[in-house]
Design a protein around this motif. Structure first.
Motif, PDB file in Angstrom:
ATOM      1  N   PRO A  25      -0.154  -7.259 -62.166  1.00  0.00           N
ATOM      2  CA  PRO A  25      -1.078  -8.352 -62.477  1.00  0.00           C
ATOM      3  C   PRO A  25      -2.276  -8.379 -61.535  1.00  0.00           C
ATOM      4  O   PRO A  25      -3.398  -8.699 -61.958  1.00  0.00           O
ATOM      5  CB  PRO A  25      -0.212  -9.607 -62.330  1.00  0.00           C
ATOM      6  CG  PRO A  25       1.197  -9.128 -62.532  1.00  0.00           C
ATOM      7  CD  PRO A  25       1.222  -7.749 -61.945  1.00  0.00           C
ATOM      8  N   ILE A  26      -2.053  -8.040 -60.267  1.00  0.00           N
ATOM      9  CA  ILE A  26      -3.154  -8.047 -59.295  1.00  0.00           C
ATOM     10  C   ILE A  26      -4.179  -6.974 -59.649  1.00  0.00           C
ATOM     11  O   ILE A  26      -5.392  -7.241 -59.685  1.00  0.00           O
ATOM     12  CB  ILE A  26      -2.611  -7.820 -57.868  1.00  0.00           C
ATOM     13  CG1 ILE A  26      -1.763  -8.999 -57.426  1.00  0.00           C
ATOM     14  CG2 ILE A  26      -3.768  -7.597 -56.886  1.00  0.00           C
ATOM     15  CD1 ILE A  26      -1.090  -8.810 -56.075  1.00  0.00           C
ATOM     16  N   ILE A  27      -3.723  -5.754 -59.905  1.00  0.00           N
ATOM     17  CA  ILE A  27      -4.646  -4.666 -60.219  1.00  0.00           C
ATOM     18  C   ILE A  27      -5.358  -4.933 -61.539  1.00  0.00           C
ATOM     19  O   ILE A  27      -6.578  -4.720 -61.663  1.00  0.00           O
ATOM     20  CB  ILE A  27      -3.901  -3.314 -60.281  1.00  0.00           C
ATOM     21  CG1 ILE A  27      -3.239  -3.003 -58.932  1.00  0.00           C
ATOM     22  CG2 ILE A  27      -4.859  -2.186 -60.661  1.00  0.00           C
ATOM     23  CD1 ILE A  27      -4.181  -2.850 -57.780  1.00  0.00           C
ATOM     24  N   ARG A  28      -4.622  -5.410 -62.536  1.00  0.00           N
ATOM     25  CA  ARG A  28      -5.235  -5.656 -63.844  1.00  0.00           C
ATOM     26  C   ARG A  28      -6.293  -6.751 -63.774  1.00  0.00           C
ATOM     27  O   ARG A  28      -7.300  -6.690 -64.470  1.00  0.00           O
ATOM     28  CB  ARG A  28      -4.153  -6.011 -64.853  1.00  0.00           C
ATOM     29  CG  ARG A  28      -3.222  -4.838 -65.142  1.00  0.00           C
ATOM     30  CD  ARG A  28      -2.066  -5.197 -66.030  1.00  0.00           C
ATOM     31  NE  ARG A  28      -2.494  -5.429 -67.405  1.00  0.00           N
ATOM     32  CZ  ARG A  28      -1.656  -5.564 -68.423  1.00  0.00           C
ATOM     33  NH1 ARG A  28      -0.350  -5.478 -68.234  1.00  0.00           N
ATOM     34  NH2 ARG A  28      -2.106  -5.773 -69.639  1.00  0.00           N
ATOM     35  N   GLU A  29      -6.069  -7.751 -62.915  1.00  0.00           N
ATOM     36  CA  GLU A  29      -7.038  -8.838 -62.784  1.00  0.00           C
ATOM     37  C   GLU A  29      -8.215  -8.454 -61.899  1.00  0.00           C
ATOM     38  O   GLU A  29      -9.369  -8.728 -62.229  1.00  0.00           O
ATOM     39  CB  GLU A  29      -6.358 -10.084 -62.202  1.00  0.00           C
ATOM     40  CG  GLU A  29      -7.325 -11.237 -61.980  1.00  0.00           C
ATOM     41  CD  GLU A  29      -6.705 -12.411 -61.232  1.00  0.00           C
ATOM     42  OE1 GLU A  29      -7.466 -13.344 -60.904  1.00  0.00           O
ATOM     43  OE2 GLU A  29      -5.487 -12.378 -60.953  1.00  0.00           O
ATOM     44  N   LYS A  30      -7.943  -7.794 -60.778  1.00  0.00           N
ATOM     45  CA  LYS A  30      -8.974  -7.545 -59.774  1.00  0.00           C
ATOM     46  C   LYS A  30      -9.685  -6.200 -59.931  1.00  0.00           C
ATOM     47  O   LYS A  30     -10.833  -6.058 -59.518  1.00  0.00           O
ATOM     48  CB  LYS A  30      -8.369  -7.619 -58.366  1.00  0.00           C
ATOM     49  CG  LYS A  30      -7.699  -8.942 -58.035  1.00  0.00           C
ATOM     50  CD  LYS A  30      -8.687 -10.100 -58.037  1.00  0.00           C
ATOM     51  CE  LYS A  30      -8.026 -11.394 -57.575  1.00  0.00           C
ATOM     52  NZ  LYS A  30      -8.979 -12.540 -57.583  1.00  0.00           N
TER      53      LYS A  30
END
Length: 291
Positions: free
Chosen positions: A87-92
């Motif tokens: 979720p962090i990589i996909r969002e940021k």
């Protein structure tokens, strides 16, 4: 494949002590993380393992993804599946997640790691173009003669020395990657060309990062894959794109700018003409908002 010692440390400190001991004995160990590339090569290059192999794949402390001091922090043993689904990589940094999702097959993505992809130093590595435009810095660690952990930080463009060559020493480990987080108003894209949608090595690839305001781009960073012995920074392309308002005329001149930034070759997967051409097509789609 020849018989050889194998080491499977469960912590970074254990791995570094194994390397320290090997250094004192004058032995060289091949470090692996994921083993999706090293094992297929072993039959043709039996000496690839040197005096033994140290597999760091199961070191939990190298498998985390987080944010520290405004930077993405990615452990070197994070798998491509973890990157793609984080979720962090996909969002940021969504383009990095997209790049990871296009690597190999589900089995390869489940086993292969970002550290392995980077240390292979291949111009076709799918995570590398994003590393360049995110100004990624490699955290490299080793143990001194007293067993204390030392570390140094090396920008990715200095870390990659050539095809298959990096700045990492024989008794050092790539522990993690620190990468910038694009701001909310930045465009961050990764596009690649391959013979198939899956299970295919890239013919050429583009990572793009920049801010578009009032029809103009600024703070542009471009990294081109598969068009030279290492990832190429698109300097001429950047200058053109930042030179004025985005237009059909600018897009038409991209092929000329790409030619200045690239030194592709012909091989079994593609021709140098196609590689240059498709890179200009990708950039045109990005700046025109078609991708």
């Amino acid at each position: 494949m020849k018989n050889m010692p194998g080491y499977f440390p469960k912590s970074l400190s254990e791995a570094l002590l194994i390397l320290k001991d090997a250094k004192e004995k004058g032995l060289k160990l091949k470090i692996a993380a994921g083993c999706t590339d090293i094992l297929p090569r072993a039959e043709s290059f039996p000496d690839i393992f040197a005096d033994g192999i140290i597999d760091i794949t199961d070191i939990e402390e190298l498998k985390s993804i987080g944010i520290k001091d405004g930077k993405l922090v990615i452990g070197s043993c994070v798998t491509h599946t973890q990157l793609a689904e984080s979720p962090i990589i996909r969002e940021k940094a969504g383009a990095l997640a997209s790049a990871a999702s296009e690597i190999g097959s589900p089995q390869i993505r489940n086993r292969g790691t970002i550290g392995g992809n980077i240390c292979n130093a291949s111009p076709v590595g799918d995570t590398l173009p994003s590393m360049y435009v995110l100004n990624a810095v490699m955290r490299i660690v080793s143990a001194d003669e007293n067993g204390c952990i030392m570390e140094r930080m090396v920008p990715v463009k200095d870390f990659i020395k050539g095809p298959g060559r990096t700045d990492i020493g024989p008794y050092e480990i790539l522990a993690g990657i620190y990468a910038e987080i694009p701001s909310e108003n930045e465009i961050f894209r990764y596009i690649r060309s391959s013979a198939r949608k899956a299970l295919a090595i890239s013919k050429s690839s583009v990572a793009f990062r920049g801010i578009k305001e009032n029809g103009r781009f600024r703070s542009v960073r471009i990294a081109l894959g598969c068009v030279g012995p290492v990832i190429k920074e698109g300097i001429a392309c950047k200058e053109l794109i930042e030179s004025g308002e985005v237009s059909d005329s600018m897009a038409d001149r991209l092929e000329e700018a790409v030619a200045k930034d690239c030194s592709p070759i012909d091989d079994l997967r593609s021709t140098k003409e196609y590689r240059s051409y498709i890179v200009s097509v990708f950039l045109k789609k990005i700046i025109m908002g078609q991708e």
